[in-house]
Design a protein around this motif. Sequence first.
Motif, PDB file in Angstrom:
ATOM      1  N   ARG A  32     121.195 -52.607 -40.896  1.00 35.07           N
ATOM      2  CA  ARG A  32     121.374 -53.137 -42.238  1.00 35.07           C
ATOM      3  C   ARG A  32     122.629 -52.547 -42.889  1.00 35.07           C
ATOM      4  N   ILE A  33     123.323 -53.394 -43.608  1.00 35.08           N
ATOM      5  CA  ILE A  33     124.507 -52.981 -44.360  1.00 35.08           C
ATOM      6  C   ILE A  33     124.374 -53.509 -45.774  1.00 35.08           C
ATOM      7  N   LEU A  34     125.184 -52.980 -46.660  1.00 36.56           N
ATOM      8  CA  LEU A  34     125.171 -53.382 -48.056  1.00 36.56           C
ATOM      9  C   LEU A  34     126.569 -53.852 -48.438  1.00 36.56           C
ATOM     10  N   TYR A  78     120.429 -47.775 -46.162  1.00 32.13           N
ATOM     11  CA  TYR A  78     119.092 -47.356 -45.758  1.00 32.13           C
ATOM     12  C   TYR A  78     118.296 -47.115 -47.042  1.00 32.13           C
ATOM     13  N   PRO A  79     117.330 -47.925 -47.344  1.00 31.58           N
ATOM     14  CA  PRO A  79     116.642 -47.845 -48.634  1.00 31.58           C
ATOM     15  C   PRO A  79     115.722 -46.631 -48.722  1.00 31.58           C
ATOM     16  N   GLY A  80     115.461 -46.243 -49.982  1.00 31.09           N
ATOM     17  CA  GLY A  80     114.478 -45.203 -50.247  1.00 31.09           C
ATOM     18  C   GLY A  80     114.964 -43.791 -50.077  1.00 31.09           C
ATOM     19  N   CYS A  81     116.278 -43.587 -49.901  1.00 29.57           N
ATOM     20  CA  CYS A  81     116.765 -42.234 -49.620  1.00 29.57           C
ATOM     21  C   CYS A  81     117.698 -41.692 -50.689  1.00 29.57           C
ATOM     22  N   CYS A  82     117.847 -42.371 -51.818  1.00 23.35           N
ATOM     23  CA  CYS A  82     118.644 -41.788 -52.889  1.00 23.35           C
ATOM     24  C   CYS A  82     117.850 -40.651 -53.519  1.00 23.35           C
ATOM     25  N   SER A  95     119.069 -34.748 -37.037  1.00 22.41           N
ATOM     26  CA  SER A  95     117.768 -35.027 -36.441  1.00 22.41           C
ATOM     27  C   SER A  95     117.842 -36.307 -35.617  1.00 22.41           C
ATOM     28  N   PRO A  96     116.836 -36.575 -34.767  1.00 27.67           N
ATOM     29  CA  PRO A  96     116.862 -37.774 -33.927  1.00 27.67           C
ATOM     30  C   PRO A  96     116.943 -39.059 -34.725  1.00 27.67           C
ATOM     31  N   SER A  97     116.262 -39.106 -35.886  1.00 27.25           N
ATOM     32  CA  SER A  97     116.310 -40.339 -36.662  1.00 27.25           C
ATOM     33  C   SER A  97     117.700 -40.611 -37.189  1.00 27.25           C
ATOM     34  N   THR A  98     118.443 -39.525 -37.500  1.00 27.90           N
ATOM     35  CA  THR A  98     119.815 -39.704 -37.946  1.00 27.90           C
ATOM     36  C   THR A  98     120.703 -40.165 -36.806  1.00 27.90           C
ATOM     37  N   LEU A 145     124.455 -43.401 -42.891  1.00 31.31           N
ATOM     38  CA  LEU A 145     123.680 -42.615 -43.822  1.00 31.31           C
ATOM     39  C   LEU A 145     122.842 -43.519 -44.711  1.00 31.31           C
ATOM     40  N   PRO A 146     121.552 -43.202 -44.888  1.00 27.06           N
ATOM     41  CA  PRO A 146     120.689 -44.038 -45.699  1.00 27.06           C
ATOM     42  C   PRO A 146     120.987 -43.872 -47.168  1.00 27.06           C
TER      43      PRO A 146
END
Length: 1011
Positions: free
Chosen positions: A751-753, A809-813, A984-987, A1005-1006
């Motif tokens: 996903r991109i913005l 990446y939503p929800g990470c602000c 981390s792996p998710s990053t 980066l989310p």
Amino acid sequence: MDDGKQANASERKVVKVEDVMGSHIEDPVTFWGQSIELIQDLLKVSTALTEICPFAAKVFGDPVPEKIYGGLYSEDQCWYRCKLKKMMTNEKCLMTYVDYGNSETLKKSCIVELPEDLQHPGLASKFRLWGLQVPPKQDVTPFDQGRRFLASLINDKIIRISHRDTAQDGTFLVDAESDALNIGQEVVEKGFAEKCNVVSAYNFEGLKNNATVLIAGRNTGGVQGLSSGSQKVKNMLELRNDHLGIKPKGRMHAIEHKSRGQKMDGKDALAYALARKSLSHCCSGQKQDMIKMQHSQKLLEDQNEKLRVKNITYLQSCRFLEGQLKQRQRELKKMEEELKQHQEAELKLADELNHAVETKLKRLAGKVEKLKQVRSELNENRLGDDLSDAMRVVIEGRVCTPHSMKDLESIWNEYNLAQETLQKCNSLGEVHNLIVKRNKIRNILYAAAEEFTSEVDILSIRDRVDVLKCLTCSLNTAYGPYEVEHHSYKMFDQFIEWRDRKLQEFGDVKDRTAKSLQVLSEWFDKTAMLFDLNSRVSSSSVEPIKSVDVLLDEVERDVGKELEVSIAQKCEADEKIIHSAFNEVMQKIKEEQDLLLIIENRYADSVQFKEQVGQWRNTCPSVGDLLSIKRSVKNLKAQLRWKLVEKNNIEDLGNYDDVKIQKIKEEIQKLRDNIYEEICCEREEYERLDNIVQNWFPELALLHPEAAIKRYMQSAGLLNESLERDLFDPEPMRELSSKRPLVCSQVKSKRILLKGYSVDFATEANMIERAAEYHRAWSVLKENSGLLPILYLFACKSEPVAYVMVPFYPGCCLKTVQDTNPLNSMEVIRVMQGVAAGLQTLHNSNIVHGALHPHNVFVVDRQRGIVGDFDFTKTADQRNFVSWMVADKLDLVAPEVRSGQSAGPPSDMFAYGNQLLWLNFPRNDFTVNPDGTVDLSELSMDPNLQSLVLRLTCSNPVDRLRADQLIKDDYFLAIKTDTIQELSPSTLDANNVTSIFVDETNSELPGEMAT
């Protein structure tokens, strides 16, 4: 003393009247005193204490609260009875003087035990002015003034006390008069006390015969302390005499004067006359008692004074005799030590005489053994051997400047000048002549570069660099860092001359030692043959025995001389010569290393020049591949539009085949993916041409304007003319579009913005410039920069809107994280260290963020924080002074910006500091000072955090920490740097986007983009 004046008990007004001597003031309405009936007892106690206490036993252990002791009062050095109130330390106690009411802190050495006959209760009572109280909210100053005022009326005076009641703690509630003055009324009129309601708590009948009470302690540091014991009693006796009428104008005169001024009825007059008659009858008998008491008191004082003088004389004599005894003991001890040393010396001398030869041989053998060790250890580098070797290496193997290098430098400067002229040229008519001139110089430079590289290949530069590096390390280890010295070109000659002279001197000493030892060895051989019974050697052929001592002394002297020369420290002049020679060697090495570095760099440049320019000596780079990619993108976009139209037409018919629609969607997605791949190839080609233009062919952008190379370079590679909004499958982000249109899309499942900005011609140029500066700052450290990367920048062809493409990446602000699952203290440190790194990256590039708020800071796996991008169409001042620059209710705009100054790096640090404070106290309603800073006095926080926040949010921007200072602050020492930078792996999953955007987004980066 009871004056016999008592009120009717049924009226419950005055229970008892007596005269009291005031001794201590506790507060403006409370005081201590002794009834004048107890003066004889007080005198007896004072006399007994003077006789007993100086010789009594010191208190052992801690005092007991129930027991009475003798205490040495600090002000007059007299003894008084006291009682433990509180243990202050192991050696100090807070004691209350029970006969006077005041307290002080005494050492245990000033407290003595008292016999049983002095263990009776204290003679002082505690009184409080009836119907009065200290105002509840009275300050300290009026309180102390009230105590001093009451002391002026009561202390060391006989006052008339009228008992009214008794408090629960045993304090007497009384009315007090002094010299016809109502003391309570005087205190109230001065404002030191106020009237209050009084409720009786006890039966008054039991109060009539109560002459003495046990008193409670008071706080140390009263208004009036103790005076001398004997003087205190003497003053009380004099005041009592005045009161009893011994002096004609005493208290009785005052009472008569007062009585005459009153209006009395018949009954009151009769009562007064009876009272006066009773008092006069009593006074005549007591006058004689008081005269006897005064005489006895004077005799006791004289006796005490004689005893004290005698005691002082005895103590002085004891001290003098004790000093003389210690002096004699020290002298005796010194004489014993001297005698012992003398005896030991005599024994040692006798032993040496008995073993003279043995001692000499042992001593000589020890020195010879030490000399062997010294020769083995100091043989190397004793006189700068390593420096001598280094000089030889520096002088003999020195590399000189290649002969072709000077010509190469001259031609290279001409070539650079021609390249700069081409780069500045904007006219197609002039550019061709400049290209011809440049190519001519380039050919000459190519030949010069070939000659130079051939000459350098023979010199073995790399081997020489390694030799000098090893030599530098060894010399630094032996002599430490070197200092630059001027005019030291003769130091090599001075060092060699000094070294030769020292070697000659040292060689002479070694020769003398060798000869002496050889003579001694020969003597031992001949002596051994003399004592051999089988040998025919006679004593005449051996040196006489009497010369053996001389021989041993000569050998020992020569060996000792060599030892002295070998292990002696170099003098200052020798050290200076060696150090100067070392500095000269190091300077020569440094000069040669600098030259070798220049040669290596120019060699590398020459090799690269030959490789890059060699392929275009007879031709010019082409932009054909780039134009071919652009045409391919256009064809793919046309196919995509056709497929979109076909899909829309089928869907508009209403009755369509789902299988066919699904097939068309798959084809559309495949076309989009192909377009993205071609755009990536286009960026690679742009990067290749950008390198060629900047280093070799600056005219390429002017010769091929259709390639838009110059526009690509101005945008730092962000601007892409092949991208369009219609190429994406956009999903509107209404919840994030309060300030500008935001749409979300996908690129190969990532996903991109897309953030849209309304622009005109001038705004678009400024936007591209600011975005390019931001991208260049990010490109230095990329994923370690602490910044959110920008993927692409493109303009809409159908409307005046420019789009910025960033990862989404939503929800990470930070705001969302704190609202849903707040960070703990350690996570806050990790996240804010990443934000500090982002600010440092921007400030190092002279970029002011101006929009640092919780919606624009992003949290990666709760371990690392990054700073989001900002509105590139606005200046830093416009970005900073907006309504959303808050953290909940905490304002993030710096005070100087609110006062009209421009935003700068200090304003970013202020926003950072307040945001850090908000993260640690998310639910706090902060109090803001008039200067715009937060009041931290009511917050309980870690000292390191408090110090950091104060230095970040101070009102003066000059005093705030810089970003580079912030990174090194002690607050961040709780975590390790390598832990902060670990992904981390998710990053790491986000790195899949790298294949799409050509390594520009190594760490996606989310975040929720709110800028």
